[in-house]
Scaffold this motif. Structure first.
Motif, PDB file in Angstrom:
ATOM      1  N   GLY A  68       0.803  -1.224   0.000  1.00  0.00           N
ATOM      2  CA  GLY A  68       0.000   0.000   0.000  1.00  0.00           C
ATOM      3  C   GLY A  68       0.833   1.271   0.000  1.00  0.00           C
ATOM      4  O   GLY A  68       0.501   2.240   0.673  1.00  0.00           O
ATOM      5  N   GLU A  69       1.937   1.268  -0.786  1.00  0.00           N
ATOM      6  CA  GLU A  69       2.796   2.455  -0.805  1.00  0.00           C
ATOM      7  C   GLU A  69       2.407   3.482  -1.873  1.00  0.00           C
ATOM      8  O   GLU A  69       2.995   4.547  -1.954  1.00  0.00           O
ATOM      9  N   PHE A  70       1.430   3.141  -2.722  1.00  0.00           N
ATOM     10  CA  PHE A  70       0.990   4.109  -3.721  1.00  0.00           C
ATOM     11  C   PHE A  70      -0.063   5.028  -3.125  1.00  0.00           C
ATOM     12  O   PHE A  70      -0.825   4.636  -2.240  1.00  0.00           O
ATOM     13  N   GLU A  71      -0.079   6.256  -3.593  1.00  0.00           N
ATOM     14  CA  GLU A  71      -1.158   7.170  -3.201  1.00  0.00           C
ATOM     15  C   GLU A  71      -1.543   8.033  -4.394  1.00  0.00           C
ATOM     16  O   GLU A  71      -0.792   8.147  -5.360  1.00  0.00           O
ATOM     17  N   LEU A  72      -2.715   8.603  -4.329  1.00  0.00           N
ATOM     18  CA  LEU A  72      -3.169   9.476  -5.406  1.00  0.00           C
ATOM     19  C   LEU A  72      -3.132  10.919  -4.934  1.00  0.00           C
ATOM     20  O   LEU A  72      -3.538  11.223  -3.814  1.00  0.00           O
ATOM     21  N   HIS A  73      -2.593  11.782  -5.792  1.00  0.00           N
ATOM     22  CA  HIS A  73      -2.693  13.213  -5.561  1.00  0.00           C
ATOM     23  C   HIS A  73      -3.702  13.751  -6.567  1.00  0.00           C
ATOM     24  O   HIS A  73      -3.951  13.113  -7.594  1.00  0.00           O
ATOM     25  N   TYR A  74      -4.263  14.894  -6.266  1.00  0.00           N
ATOM     26  CA  TYR A  74      -5.342  15.415  -7.099  1.00  0.00           C
ATOM     27  C   TYR A  74      -5.034  16.842  -7.505  1.00  0.00           C
ATOM     28  O   TYR A  74      -4.651  17.663  -6.674  1.00  0.00           O
ATOM     29  N   GLN A  75      -5.195  17.127  -8.813  1.00  0.00           N
ATOM     30  CA  GLN A  75      -4.948  18.475  -9.308  1.00  0.00           C
ATOM     31  C   GLN A  75      -6.261  19.089  -9.794  1.00  0.00           C
ATOM     32  O   GLN A  75      -7.011  18.448 -10.521  1.00  0.00           O
ATOM     33  N   PRO A  76      -6.543  20.339  -9.381  1.00  0.00           N
ATOM     34  CA  PRO A  76      -7.807  20.968  -9.774  1.00  0.00           C
ATOM     35  C   PRO A  76      -7.891  21.275 -11.270  1.00  0.00           C
ATOM     36  O   PRO A  76      -6.896  21.619 -11.904  1.00  0.00           O
ATOM     37  N   GLN A  77      -9.085  21.147 -11.818  1.00  0.00           N
ATOM     38  CA  GLN A  77      -9.422  21.572 -13.180  1.00  0.00           C
ATOM     39  C   GLN A  77     -10.496  22.644 -13.024  1.00  0.00           C
ATOM     40  O   GLN A  77     -11.549  22.376 -12.463  1.00  0.00           O
ATOM     41  N   VAL A  78     -10.208  23.846 -13.512  1.00  0.00           N
ATOM     42  CA  VAL A  78     -11.037  24.993 -13.195  1.00  0.00           C
ATOM     43  C   VAL A  78     -11.746  25.543 -14.440  1.00  0.00           C
ATOM     44  O   VAL A  78     -11.119  25.694 -15.496  1.00  0.00           O
ATOM     45  N   ALA A  79     -13.031  25.827 -14.332  1.00  0.00           N
ATOM     46  CA  ALA A  79     -13.787  26.416 -15.445  1.00  0.00           C
ATOM     47  C   ALA A  79     -13.295  27.840 -15.665  1.00  0.00           C
ATOM     48  O   ALA A  79     -13.292  28.663 -14.746  1.00  0.00           O
ATOM     49  N   THR A  80     -12.861  28.150 -16.909  1.00  0.00           N
ATOM     50  CA  THR A  80     -12.256  29.463 -17.159  1.00  0.00           C
ATOM     51  C   THR A  80     -13.284  30.596 -17.063  1.00  0.00           C
ATOM     52  O   THR A  80     -12.934  31.711 -16.691  1.00  0.00           O
ATOM     53  N   ALA A  81     -14.553  30.312 -17.377  1.00  0.00           N
ATOM     54  CA  ALA A  81     -15.569  31.366 -17.387  1.00  0.00           C
ATOM     55  C   ALA A  81     -15.969  31.800 -15.977  1.00  0.00           C
ATOM     56  O   ALA A  81     -16.237  32.977 -15.736  1.00  0.00           O
ATOM     57  N   THR A  82     -15.996  30.846 -15.038  1.00  0.00           N
ATOM     58  CA  THR A  82     -16.524  31.142 -13.699  1.00  0.00           C
ATOM     59  C   THR A  82     -15.472  31.052 -12.597  1.00  0.00           C
ATOM     60  O   THR A  82     -15.692  31.543 -11.489  1.00  0.00           O
ATOM     61  N   GLY A  83     -14.358  30.404 -12.875  1.00  0.00           N
ATOM     62  CA  GLY A  83     -13.351  30.186 -11.856  1.00  0.00           C
ATOM     63  C   GLY A  83     -13.726  29.062 -10.896  1.00  0.00           C
ATOM     64  O   GLY A  83     -13.024  28.801  -9.922  1.00  0.00           O
ATOM     65  N   LYS A  84     -14.819  28.390 -11.194  1.00  0.00           N
ATOM     66  CA  LYS A  84     -15.271  27.307 -10.311  1.00  0.00           C
ATOM     67  C   LYS A  84     -14.562  25.993 -10.631  1.00  0.00           C
ATOM     68  O   LYS A  84     -14.169  25.751 -11.773  1.00  0.00           O
ATOM     69  N   LEU A  85     -14.468  25.157  -9.619  1.00  0.00           N
ATOM     70  CA  LEU A  85     -13.856  23.842  -9.795  1.00  0.00           C
ATOM     71  C   LEU A  85     -14.749  22.978 -10.691  1.00  0.00           C
ATOM     72  O   LEU A  85     -15.938  22.803 -10.418  1.00  0.00           O
ATOM     73  N   ALA A  86     -14.158  22.447 -11.779  1.00  0.00           N
ATOM     74  CA  ALA A  86     -14.930  21.589 -12.683  1.00  0.00           C
ATOM     75  C   ALA A  86     -14.649  20.115 -12.414  1.00  0.00           C
ATOM     76  O   ALA A  86     -15.473  19.254 -12.700  1.00  0.00           O
ATOM     77  N   GLY A  87     -13.464  19.840 -11.882  1.00  0.00           N
ATOM     78  CA  GLY A  87     -13.090  18.458 -11.626  1.00  0.00           C
ATOM     79  C   GLY A  87     -11.686  18.380 -11.059  1.00  0.00           C
ATOM     80  O   GLY A  87     -11.034  19.415 -10.858  1.00  0.00           O
ATOM     81  N   VAL A  88     -11.238  17.158 -10.798  1.00  0.00           N
ATOM     82  CA  VAL A  88      -9.869  16.942 -10.333  1.00  0.00           C
ATOM     83  C   VAL A  88      -9.278  15.787 -11.142  1.00  0.00           C
ATOM     84  O   VAL A  88     -10.005  14.893 -11.554  1.00  0.00           O
ATOM     85  N   GLU A  89      -7.963  15.844 -11.391  1.00  0.00           N
ATOM     86  CA  GLU A  89      -7.295  14.708 -12.036  1.00  0.00           C
ATOM     87  C   GLU A  89      -6.498  13.947 -10.994  1.00  0.00           C
ATOM     88  O   GLU A  89      -5.730  14.540 -10.236  1.00  0.00           O
ATOM     89  N   ALA A  90      -6.718  12.636 -10.950  1.00  0.00           N
ATOM     90  CA  ALA A  90      -5.973  11.773 -10.023  1.00  0.00           C
ATOM     91  C   ALA A  90      -4.629  11.418 -10.643  1.00  0.00           C
ATOM     92  O   ALA A  90      -4.566  10.962 -11.783  1.00  0.00           O
ATOM     93  N   LEU A  91      -3.540  11.641  -9.915  1.00  0.00           N
ATOM     94  CA  LEU A  91      -2.190  11.355 -10.409  1.00  0.00           C
ATOM     95  C   LEU A  91      -1.453  10.503  -9.369  1.00  0.00           C
ATOM     96  O   LEU A  91      -1.389  10.864  -8.186  1.00  0.00           O
ATOM     97  N   ILE A  92      -0.913   9.386  -9.829  1.00  0.00           N
ATOM     98  CA  ILE A  92      -0.321   8.433  -8.893  1.00  0.00           C
ATOM     99  C   ILE A  92       1.050   8.897  -8.380  1.00  0.00           C
ATOM    100  O   ILE A  92       1.810   9.550  -9.110  1.00  0.00           O
ATOM    101  N   ARG A  93       1.339   8.605  -7.142  1.00  0.00           N
ATOM    102  CA  ARG A  93       2.645   8.817  -6.515  1.00  0.00           C
ATOM    103  C   ARG A  93       3.005   7.584  -5.714  1.00  0.00           C
ATOM    104  O   ARG A  93       2.116   6.885  -5.240  1.00  0.00           O
TER     105      ARG A  93
END
Ligand code: C2E
Ligand code: MG
Ligand code: MG
Ligand code: MG
Length: 286
Positions: free
Chosen positions: A38-63
Motif C-alpha cells: 500500500g505504498e501508492f497514493e493518489l494526488h489530485y490536481q484541480p481543473q477549473v472552469a475558465t468562465a466562472t473560476g469554479k472547480l470543474a473536476g480533479v485529475e488523479a495522479l499516482i505517486r
C-alpha cells in the motif's frame, strides 16, 4: 591482442547491460511489493472552469510513497510498469482508490465535479478493463457520471476499430472520456469524430508557448474551434501563468489545469482548500 581487447570490450558491454536489467528487475520487484504494502497514493490536481473560476473536476495522479526515497513521481516507474504489465493491477488500484475517494468527498458534502483517471494502453487492451471499471463503481457507489478517463491518441490508434467498441461500452456505463495530450499523437481530425468522446486536453507543449508563439496560438485556437464544433469540451493542461489563463479564457477554452490553478496535492489538502474557499464565499455572501 586486438581480439582479446575486443572480447574484453564485449564483456564490459554485456555486464553493463546486465546491470541495467538487474536494476529493472529490482525496480519491478519493489513495484510489486509497493502495491502489496500500500505504498501508492493518489494526488489530485484541480481543473477549473475558465468562465466562472469554479472547480470543474480533479485529475488523479499516482505517486509512490517510498519508505526511503520519499515521494516518487510516475515518470520514474509508469513506463516500466507498462512494459512488464504491472500497470494493470496498479491501474485497477488507482481506479478503486479514486472512486472510493470521490464517494467519500460526496458523502462529506464536497462537490468536486468529476474525477479524471489516466488509462494506459496496456490497461486498455487487458481484456478485463470493463469488469474493473464496473467493480470500482459498484464497490464505491460513485455515480458513473462523476468518473472520467483520460486516454492518449496512441492508445486509441493502436487498434482503432476495437477502441471504438471499447470506448462505446465505457461511455454506455455513463463514464466520460477525454483525450489526453491532444495534438502530439497521430490521430487525424477526421478519425476523431468516430470516437465517443466528451473532451480534449490540449497538450502542455502548445500551452507553454501561449501567447508569444504564433504557431502555438494558432494550434490552440484551431483545436478549440474544432472541438466545439464536434460538441466536445476543451481542457488546457500545463497552465502556469495568468497570461496563458487569460488567453485561454478569451479563446473560449472551457477548463484550465496547471500549476497556476493548483499543483497536484493529497486528497485531504485539496478538499480542505476548496471547502475553506466555499465557506469564505458563503460567509461573504451573507
Ligand atoms: P498527464 O496525465 O498528462 O498529467 C499531467 C502531468 O503534468 C502531471 O505529471 C502533472 O503533475 C503535470 N503538470 C500539471 N500542471 C502542470 C504545469 O502547470 N506545469 C508542468 N510543468 N507540469 C504540470 P505527473 O503527475 O508527474 O504525471 C505524469 C504522467 O504520468 C501523466 O501525464 C500520466 O500520463 C502518467 N500518470 C500519472 N498517474 C497515472 C495513473 O494513475 N495511471 C496511468 N496509467 N498513468 C498515470
Ligand atoms: Mg492526464
Ligand atoms: Mg495530460
Ligand atoms: Mg501531458
Amino acid at each position: 591482442r586486438a581480439k582479446e581487447r575486443g572480447k574484453n570490450n564485449f564483456q564490459f558491454f554485456t555486464s553493463d547491460m546486465n546491470a541495467e536489467t538487474f536494476e529493472q528487475m529490482l525496480l519491478e520487484n519493489s513495484l510489486r511489493r509497493a502495491l502489496e504494502r500500500g505504498e501508492f497514493e493518489l494526488h489530485y490536481q484541480p481543473q477549473v472552469a475558465t468562465a466562472t473560476g469554479k472547480l470543474a473536476g480533479v485529475e488523479a495522479l499516482i505517486r509512490w510513497r517510498h519508505p526511503e526515497l520519499g515521494l516518487v513521481l510516475p515518470a520514474t516507474f509508469i513506463t516500466l510498469a507498462e512494459q512488464n504489465g504491472l500497470i494493470v493491477p496498479i491501474g485497477a488500484w488507482v481506479m478503486r482508490e479514486a472512486c472510493r475517494q470521490g464517494r467519500a468527498w460526496l458523502d462529506a458534502g464536497w462537490d468536486f465535479g468529476h474525477i479524471a483517471v489516466n488509462l494506459s494502453a496496456r490497461q486498455f487492451s487487458s481484456g478485463d478493463l470493463l469488469d474493473t471499471i464496473r467493480g470500482a463503481l459498484d464497490q464505491s457507489g460513485l455515480p458513473p457520471r462523476m468518473l472520467e478517463f483520460e486516454i492518449t491518441e496512441s492508445t486509441i490508434m493502436h487498434n482503432p476499430q476495437e477502441s471504438i467498441t471499447l470506448l462505446g461500452r465505457i461511455r454506455d456505463m455513463g463514464v466520460a472520456l477525454s483525450i489526453d495530450d491532444f495534438g502530439t499523437g497521430y490521430s487525424s481530425l477526421a478519425s476523431l469524430k468516430q470516437y465517443p468522446l466528451d473532451s480534449l486536453k490540449i497538450d502542455r507543449s502548445f500551452v507553454t508557448g501561449i501567447p508569444q508563439d504564433a504557431d502555438d496560438v494558432a494550434i490552440t485556437e484551431a483545436i478549440i474551434a474544432i472541438a466545439h464544433k464536434m460538441g466536445l469540451q476543451v481542457v488546457a493542461e500545463g497552465v502556469e501563468n495568468s497570461e496563458q489563463a487569460e488567453f485561454l479564457r478569451r479563446a473560449g477554452c472551457d477548463i484550465a489545469q496547471g500549476f497556476l490553478l493548483g499543483r497536484p496535492m493529497p486528497a485531504s489538502e485539496i478538499a480542505r482548500q476548496y471547502i475553506e474557499m466555499e465557506v469564505r464565499k458563503a460567509v461573504a455572501a451573507h
